[in-house]
Design a protein around this motif. Structure first.
Motif, PDB file in Angstrom:
ATOM      1  N   GLY A  64       0.818  -1.206   0.000  1.00 58.00           N
ATOM      2  CA  GLY A  64       0.000   0.000   0.000  1.00 58.00           C
ATOM      3  C   GLY A  64       0.852   1.256   0.000  1.00 58.00           C
ATOM      4  O   GLY A  64       2.069   1.204   0.181  1.00 58.00           O
ATOM      5  N   VAL A  65       0.177   2.378  -0.221  1.00 53.20           N
ATOM      6  CA  VAL A  65       0.843   3.675  -0.292  1.00 53.20           C
ATOM      7  C   VAL A  65       0.022   4.705   0.460  1.00 53.20           C
ATOM      8  O   VAL A  65      -1.197   4.787   0.278  1.00 53.20           O
ATOM      9  CB  VAL A  65       1.016   4.140  -1.757  1.00 53.20           C
ATOM     10  N   VAL A  66       0.697   5.484   1.288  1.00 58.06           N
ATOM     11  CA  VAL A  66       0.084   6.609   1.984  1.00 58.06           C
ATOM     12  C   VAL A  66       0.577   7.882   1.321  1.00 58.06           C
ATOM     13  O   VAL A  66       1.777   8.066   1.123  1.00 58.06           O
ATOM     14  CB  VAL A  66       0.476   6.635   3.480  1.00 58.06           C
ATOM     15  N   LEU A  67      -0.367   8.760   0.975  1.00 58.84           N
ATOM     16  CA  LEU A  67      -0.021  10.066   0.433  1.00 58.84           C
ATOM     17  C   LEU A  67      -0.227  11.106   1.515  1.00 58.84           C
ATOM     18  O   LEU A  67      -1.219  11.045   2.263  1.00 58.84           O
ATOM     19  CB  LEU A  67      -0.902  10.415  -0.764  1.00 58.84           C
ATOM     20  N   LEU A  68       0.697  12.049   1.608  1.00 61.61           N
ATOM     21  CA  LEU A  68       0.564  13.184   2.519  1.00 61.61           C
ATOM     22  C   LEU A  68       0.733  14.438   1.692  1.00 61.61           C
ATOM     23  O   LEU A  68       1.627  14.514   0.848  1.00 61.61           O
ATOM     24  CB  LEU A  68       1.616  13.113   3.617  1.00 61.61           C
ATOM     25  N   ALA A  69      -0.132  15.424   1.915  1.00 59.79           N
ATOM     26  CA  ALA A  69      -0.130  16.628   1.094  1.00 59.79           C
ATOM     27  C   ALA A  69       0.021  17.871   1.953  1.00 59.79           C
ATOM     28  O   ALA A  69      -0.370  17.879   3.120  1.00 59.79           O
ATOM     29  CB  ALA A  69      -1.427  16.706   0.294  1.00 59.79           C
ATOM     30  N   ASP A  70       0.583  18.937   1.334  1.00 55.64           N
ATOM     31  CA  ASP A  70       0.825  20.143   2.118  1.00 55.64           C
ATOM     32  C   ASP A  70      -0.378  21.083   2.186  1.00 55.64           C
ATOM     33  O   ASP A  70      -0.841  21.401   3.255  1.00 55.64           O
ATOM     34  CB  ASP A  70       2.110  20.865   1.678  1.00 55.64           C
TER      35      ASP A  70
END
Length: 130
Positions: A64-70
């Motif tokens: 899986g992949v976790v995305l974090l955004a500013d």
């Protein structure tokens, strides 16, 4: 599933994502794949659908992949990518970029499952500095 949860840093600034990536590399070592998706394809400030989609593919090690955004439009662009490529193993965490990424990488480095990594990132919202 093989591998560890990967992390994508979605930012308006390639320099910001690179600096955060440098910090995360020291915290997670080689155990966690961290991929920046920052700035525009031309190297300016902004966000890029294509860079985010490419980063998601690069970060996916099978767990899986976790995305974090500013900020605002990076969240909207990441959400659009995820809507166009629905997959329960891709999650945009509702977390602060720096603190959330640190918590996600440290947790992922232990071999934790996607849900645990997302939870750690999102719990970072409440971290107090003093």
């Amino acid at each position: 599933m093989d591998g560890r949860v990967g992390v994508v840093l979605v930012s308006h600034s390639a320099a910001l994502a690179a600096g955060l990536g440098e910090l995360l590399a020291r915290l997670g070592g080689a155990a966690v794949t961290v991929v920046p998706a920052a700035g525009t394809a031309e190297g300016g400030l902004g966000t890029s659908y294509e860079l985010i989609a490419r980063a998601v593919r690069a970060a996916d090690g099978g767990a899986g992949v976790v995305l974090l955004a500013d900020l605002g439009s990076s969240v909207l662009t990441a959400r659009t990518v995820l809507a166009d490529h629905p997959d329960e193993d891709l999650v945009l965490a509702d977390a602060p970029l720096v603190e959330g990424a640190v918590a996600a990488v440290v947790t992922a480095s232990t071999g934790a499952a996607l849900a645990e990594v997302v939870a750690a990132a999102e719990q970072a919202r409440g971290f107090r500095k003093f």
